[in-house]
Design a protein around this motif. Structure first.
Motif, PDB file in Angstrom:
ATOM      1  N   ARG A  90      -7.191   6.882  13.652  1.00 49.00           N
ATOM      2  CA  ARG A  90      -8.277   6.718  11.987  1.00 49.00           C
ATOM      3  C   ARG A  90      -7.852   4.637  12.015  1.00 49.00           C
ATOM      4  NH1 ARG A  90     -10.531   8.509   6.151  1.00 49.00           N
ATOM      5  NH2 ARG A  90     -10.683   7.054   5.855  1.00 49.00           N
ATOM      6  N   ARG A  91      -9.047   4.175  12.642  1.00 48.60           N
ATOM      7  CA  ARG A  91      -8.934   2.124  12.052  1.00 48.60           C
ATOM      8  C   ARG A  91      -8.842   2.657  10.833  1.00 48.60           C
ATOM      9  NH1 ARG A  91     -11.647  -1.814  15.307  1.00 48.60           N
ATOM     10  NH2 ARG A  91     -11.139  -3.657  14.917  1.00 48.60           N
ATOM     11  N   LEU A  92      -8.640   1.664  10.222  1.00 47.56           N
ATOM     12  CA  LEU A  92      -8.076   1.650   8.530  1.00 47.56           C
ATOM     13  C   LEU A  92      -8.679   0.364   8.551  1.00 47.56           C
ATOM     14  CD1 LEU A  92      -4.337   3.123   8.615  1.00 47.56           C
ATOM     15  CD2 LEU A  92      -6.467   3.908   8.192  1.00 47.56           C
ATOM     16  N   ARG A 122      -8.154   2.815   1.981  1.00 46.52           N
ATOM     17  CA  ARG A 122      -8.976   2.394   0.749  1.00 46.52           C
ATOM     18  C   ARG A 122      -8.577   1.085   0.161  1.00 46.52           C
ATOM     19  NH1 ARG A 122      -9.232   7.116  -1.948  1.00 46.52           N
ATOM     20  NH2 ARG A 122      -7.547   7.013  -2.745  1.00 46.52           N
ATOM     21  N   TRP A 123      -6.697   1.024   0.167  1.00 53.23           N
ATOM     22  CA  TRP A 123      -6.319   0.358  -0.442  1.00 53.23           C
ATOM     23  C   TRP A 123      -7.298  -0.847   0.889  1.00 53.23           C
ATOM     24  CZ3 TRP A 123      -3.129  -3.292   1.092  1.00 53.23           C
ATOM     25  CH2 TRP A 123      -2.208  -3.975  -0.427  1.00 53.23           C
ATOM     26  N   LEU A 148      -2.715   9.907   2.737  1.00 51.12           N
ATOM     27  CA  LEU A 148      -1.785   8.578   2.631  1.00 51.12           C
ATOM     28  C   LEU A 148      -3.218   8.349   3.515  1.00 51.12           C
ATOM     29  CD1 LEU A 148      -0.131   6.912   3.165  1.00 51.12           C
ATOM     30  CD2 LEU A 148       0.955   9.022   4.462  1.00 51.12           C
ATOM     31  N   VAL A 149      -3.575   8.821   4.340  1.00 47.54           N
ATOM     32  CA  VAL A 149      -5.006   7.784   5.264  1.00 47.54           C
ATOM     33  C   VAL A 149      -5.806   7.730   4.738  1.00 47.54           C
ATOM     34  CG1 VAL A 149      -6.472   8.124   7.064  1.00 47.54           C
ATOM     35  CG2 VAL A 149      -3.740   9.191   7.421  1.00 47.54           C
ATOM     36  N   ASP A 150      -6.048   8.515   3.583  1.00 42.92           N
ATOM     37  CA  ASP A 150      -7.505   8.161   2.932  1.00 42.92           C
ATOM     38  C   ASP A 150      -7.104   7.125   2.339  1.00 42.92           C
ATOM     39  OD1 ASP A 150      -8.679  10.221   4.287  1.00 42.92           O
ATOM     40  OD2 ASP A 150      -9.007  11.413   2.550  1.00 42.92           O
ATOM     41  N   SER A 202       1.228  -1.421  -0.053  1.00 40.06           N
ATOM     42  CA  SER A 202      -0.040  -0.065  -0.319  1.00 40.06           C
ATOM     43  C   SER A 202       0.923   1.194   0.093  1.00 40.06           C
ATOM     44  CB  SER A 202      -0.790  -0.294   1.243  1.00 40.06           C
ATOM     45  OG  SER A 202       0.069   0.722   2.640  1.00 40.06           O
ATOM     46  N   LEU A 203       2.208   1.184   1.206  1.00 33.40           N
ATOM     47  CA  LEU A 203       3.101   2.269   0.453  1.00 33.40           C
ATOM     48  C   LEU A 203       3.422   2.887  -0.251  1.00 33.40           C
ATOM     49  CD1 LEU A 203       4.249   1.992   4.612  1.00 33.40           C
ATOM     50  CD2 LEU A 203       2.634   3.495   3.714  1.00 33.40           C
TER      51      LEU A 203
END
Length: 303
Positions: free
Chosen positions: A156-158, A291-292, A285-287, A110-111
């Protein structure tokens, strides 16, 4: 040369722990950085750094100045980012802390995908299994795989995950299936020392009451991947994130146990320090990560 440029040079040298490392990191010469820091010290009339050929350290004055300079530079950068955000322009550097496990398993992709999608952003990734101090160490963001309990941070919980207890079929054949979590205190267990509770494993009864089980065993290691390897070898019962255990469970090399006693609330979190303003680049980045993970981590990837 303006004070802000000298201040940034000083911050870069402190964060890189030396002039040479800072020069390599930002693409400036060591001599130029040394000149900027020396001019800053002359301007302030105070020594900020103790430096010899073998040693580098902040003076007491330098430490105080560094903390305040970081706040000032951050506010200036945030002001610039606010203007850029209004024009839809997302760029800059994101200093990110993440556990080694995150980068070593497929979700670490994801990164890479974010970096590919945002060429104007530099991801400054620090892989470390400890919980860094986001404010003291000037991180914009941290990825944490845990049950979040620190109320001083914004999170934020991903994505959710579980922490199943697993064992190899050969180990179960040798010791039998534990019927209750407390049976584990008499059985060999593999301890992940990244876990803040380490030798006290947490479960819960059907009524929700907590169960704390003291455990020990032949291996203690600060790597979930090493825990998995030891568990597959039949060295002990192990607790590990489901996205780590899943491939071995699906292959039949590990067997989940005591599912009815597992706790919940664990997740992959994006954590940020308390700030009045979240930069657009960090929000992007967080969004992207949320999503990823939603698109690429199906239920089949978890237990």
């Amino acid at each position: 040369m303006d004070t802000l440029t000298r201040m940034r040079a000083f911050i870069n040298v402190v964060e890189a722990e030396g002039f040479s490392a800072a020069a390599r990191r930002i693409g400036k010469s060591k001599a130029l950085l040394s000149k900027y820091v020396r001019e800053l010290e002359d301007e302030l009339g105070a020594l900020l750094l103790n430096r010899t050929t073998r040693q580098f350290s902040l003076t007491e004055t330098g430490h105080v100045y560094y903390q305040r300079a970081m706040e000032i530079v951050r506010e200036i950068d945030h002001l610039s980012e606010t203007v850029r955000e209004s024009s839809g322009d997302i760029r800059g550097r994101i200093k990110l802390s993440a556990p080694r496990t995150f980068a070593d398993v497929p979700i670490g992709q994801s990164l890479v995908d974010f970096a590919a999608a945002h060429p104007d952003i530099v991801l400054d990734i620090h892989l470390d299994d400890r919980f860094v101090d986001l404010v003291e160490e000037s991180f914009d963001l941290a990825i944490r795989i845990t049950k979040l309990e620190d109320s001083s941070l914004i999170a934020r919980r991903l994505a959710p995950f579980r922490l199943p207890l697993c064992a190899a079929p050969t180990l179960i054949e040798k010791y039998g299936r534990p019927k209750h979590p407390r049976d584990l205190q008499h059985l060999p267990c593999i301890v992940d020392t990244n876990n803040r509770f380490r030798h006290q494993w947490h479960f819960r009864e059907a009524d929700g009451s907590p169960i704390l089980v003291p455990v020990s065993g032949p291996i203690e290691v600060n790597s979930p991947l090493a825990v998995r390897t030891a568990a597959v070898a039949g060295l002990g019962f192990a607790i590990q994130p489901d996205f780590i255990a899943a491939p071995e469970v699906k292959a039949g090399r590990l067997v989940p146990l005591l599912d009815e006693y597992l706790t919940d609330g664990a997740g992959i979190f994006a954590v940020f320090p308390h700030r009045r303003y979240m930069p657009a680049k960090v929000r992007a980045l967080v969004d992207f990560l949320a999503r990823w993970l939603k698109e690429n981590c199906s239920e089949d990837d978890r237990l």
